[in-house]
Design a protein around this motif. Structure first.
Motif: not given
Length: 726
Positions: A615-624, A602-613
């Protein structure tokens, strides 16, 4: 001081090791107070880890020295000496020193633990080093009262010739006279006391314990007697119940056979009636057929063969007859369909009803029954759980028809309820409230109200918190600056308190504090739980990093890598890897379970990330991202797949998104810092609904409990609020 031993208090079995079934050799005592040969324990320990007592299966933590560090059972050694001496006093037993003299009287040396003849005794007394050894004569060995003379003297390991006569209370060690002068000199660090004095105090304490054992033994023995009594009744009771069940189901079978015969008789009777009706119908139709056929034949003959005179004579008559027959209304339909058996109750439905046909029952005490209520929310399926108990406060089974429930809403209108057995003795009462407010639930077993019934149940709004955990403070159950929340492997809610610098764990049903432990850092922020149940905690401050704790709060590892600048929310993957948000680096860090960096995401896309979750089943991470008012979605390789959200306070919009989690279907749940709305989005970012609006409390982390509640950490209000999700 010699302790009294009664020869009648033991037999050969008492002196036999339960493992090798031989007389004890160097007997050692386990913490559970069972005794075994030292060699047997060493061999037993090679077969299993951790070591379990061969008798009671209690797990044993051995001292650092292993089996060597276990206490020797000197009482058993003394009894072995006494047993050996008794046998040595018998005729024909040789001296254990010269190994030849079998004649004459013999004596037992309690210090050497050996049998000596008169000649060897004389030599024994001439040797200065052992001349003071205590010798037990043969007449004493033969008497029952002589057993108290068999006490092996304990000598100091360091000063071999000195007996252990003192006890250093500071070191909790037995010492000799020389030790009290050299290593355990009386002073501020050592306090040697005569063994007799200390032993007497311990004996008095043990005596007090003994006084408490007898009543407990009687209680246990009475319980065993009661169990034996019930065991004696078990088979006759089972046979009587079986006979009753067989008779009950035989009558049911008879009823089914009777009903079967009734249906078959109905079919036979219907067949006869329908046969008569159809036969009559056939005869009527055949009569009409004969008349029409006759008219047809006469008319055809007149047309084909009749003379003009004949036609003129009978033509009008034929015409009238045929027209009359053709105009006649005939019922040519038989009005009959094939026989068909109708299942008033389907086999599937009957299979369900069969489950309620009979059952086992013990005496239920309605005053002992327990009812637990889950939070009730408007238009959500809600439940109350009943556990049926007997008069001994033990769960017991009852007939499925015995449990009934009736609920009324605030207006007094009946609300449908369903009672279903979930497991033995546990019943689930389910209902769906149509309005908010106070409802009354009446629960009966065998037509008797259980204690507390009818119960008052408050049904809350869909967007109201069903449970609020904690308040400002530093005590048990109190919170100060809750930030991160997570669910542990037992379904409890773990909270990271920034203000109190600790992790506190609450049960998710009632919000009771179960345990807490301090963190080593300045400001615990994010918290996660890995597949082993280990707590992962991110720490802000001077020594920022990640820390790992056991369920009880023992610290395991600390990650203070240079790559971690300002860790915030985190999530654990099933394979042990960790994703942590680094607010200062404006990215997420994918770490191995040892803390080593795999890659930056997420370097260059995120500006003020706070929390993350995750989904192991599809190897995805979701960041606010608090600043861009978006949720970013990456894969574990670091590729951004999409982002969603826009600034605003409308549905599907974000105003400072912060806490984030996923449900079992992959839907994304996000809470806003400013708008305070908890919103649900599909896996593609499509807005679905708003769950609730959190009261002013600056929400931070969120998590979803196994029971279907969203737990929200409210930083300003110093609490955790639970909202019904599904």
């Amino acid at each position: 001081m010699a302790s009294k031993m009664a020869s009648d208090d033991f037999d050969d079995q008492f002196l036999t090791c339960p493992v090798c079934m031989l007389h004890f050799r160097d007997p050692r005592i386990l913490p559970c107070l069972h005794t075994f040969c030292k060699g047997c324990l060493e061999e037993w320990g090679t077969k299993q880890q951790p070591l379990e007592c061969p008798t009671c299966r209690t797990q044993v933590s051995l001292p650092d020295q292993g089996v060597d560090g276990l206490r020797t059972n000197f009482y058993v050694n003394n009894l072995l000496d006494f047993s050996a001496a008794k046998k040595g006093a018998e005729p024909g037993v040789p001296c254990q020193v010269c190994e030849g003299n079998v004649e004459g009287s013999k004596s037992w040396c309690t210090d050497c633990a050996m049998l000596l003849c008169e000649s060897c005794i004389a030599t024994h007394r001439k040797i200065p080093a052992i001349r003071d050894h205590e010798l037990v004569p043969e007449e004493v060995m033969k008497s029952k009262e002589g057993v108290d003379r068999f006490q092996r003297k304990r000598h100091c390991q360091k000063h071999k010739k000195y007996e252990l006569e003192f006890y250093c209370e500071s070191c909790k060690a037995l010492v000799c006279t020389a030790c009290t002068v050299i290593d355990h000199r009386p002073g501020k660090d050592h306090n040697p006391v005569e063994i007799t004095t200390v032993a007497q105090k311990i004996k008095e304490k043990l005596q007090e314990l003994l006084q408490g054992i007898d009543p407990r033994l009687k209680e246990i023995q009475a319980s065993i007697k009661e169990v034996d009594s019930k065991l004696a009744k078990l088979v006759p009771s089972k046979e009587a119940a079986s006979d009753q069940a067989k008779e009950y189901f035989r009558q049911l079978v008879d009823l089914l056979h009777k009903r079967e015969q009734e249906i078959l008789n109905q079919i036979d009777e219907q067949c006869r009636d329908d046969g008569k009706t159809l036969q009559t119908k056939k005869e009527v139709i055949e009569f009409e057929l004969a008349g029409l056929t006759s008219a047809q034949t006469f008319c055809q003959q007149a047309v084909e063969h009749g003379s003009d005179v004949h036609i003129l004579e009978v033509g009008n008559q034929v015409q009238t007859r045929v027209e009359t027959l053709l105009r006649k209304q005939l019922d040519l339909e038989s009005n009959w369909s094939e026989f068909q058996f109708v299942e008033n109750t389907t086999i599937a439905d009957y299979a369900e009803e069969v489950k309620d046909l009979g059952g086992t029952k013990t005496k239920v005490d309605v005053s002992k029954c327990k009812v637990v209520f889950k939070p009730a929310v408007h238009e959500f399926p809600c439940i109350a759980v009943l556990t049926t108990m007997n008069n001994e406060d033990r769960p017991c089974v009852t007939n499925s028809k015995a449990v009934t429930a009736n609920m009324k809403d605030p207006s007094g209108t009946d609300l449908p309820t369903r009672v279903q057995m979930k497991s033995r003795c546990v019943w689930e009462i389910s209902y769906v409230p149509k309005v908010t407010g106070s409802h009354r639930l009446e629960v009966k077993v065998d037509s008797q109200q259980v204690t507390g019934s009818p119960f008052d149940i408050t049904v809350q709004r869909r967007d109201a918190p069903v449970l609020t955990i904690g308040r400002l403070g530093v005590g048990v159950g109190e919170l100060n600056g809750p930030v991160g929340v997570a669910v542990d492997k037992d379904g409890n809610i773990a909270v990271a308190e920034l203000g109190n610098r600790r992790i506190q764990v609450f049960d998710a049903d009632k919000g009771n504090s179960l345990r807490s432990f301090p963190t080593d850092g300045e400001k615990p922020y994010g918290i996660g739980v890995d597949s082993k149940g280990t707590f992962l905690v991110s720490e802000l401050g001077q020594n920022s990093g990640l820390k790992c704790y056991t369920e009880e709060g023992k610290r395991l590892d600390t990650f203070t890598l240079d790559c971690i600048k300002s860790p915030r929310g985190l999530a654990a993957l099933k394979d042990g890897r960790i994703v942590v948000v680094d607010n200062k680096r404006k990215s997420c860090l994918l770490l191995q379970n040892d803390g080593s960096l795999v890659r930056e995401i997420g370097k260059g896309q995120l500006q003020d990330p706070r929390f993350v979750t995750v989904d192991d089943s599809i190897d995805r991470i979701y960041v606010t991202d608090h600043k861009t008012h978006k949720v970013f979605v990456f894969d574990l390789e670091g590729k951004m797949h999409f982002s969603f959200g826009e600034h605003g306070n409308g549905e599907g919009q974000f105003h400072g998104p912060i806490g984030i989690t996923l449900d079992e279907s992959g839907n994304i749940i996000v809470v806003n810092w400013y708008g305070r709305r908890v919103q649900v989005f599909g896996s593609d970012g499509t807005f679905i609904r708003t769950v609730a609006t959190v009261d002013d409390g600056h929400p931070h982390g969120i998590t979803l409990t196994p029971e279907g509640y969203i737990a929200v950490a409210c930083f300003i209000e110093n609490c955790v609020k639970l909202y019904r999700y599904n």
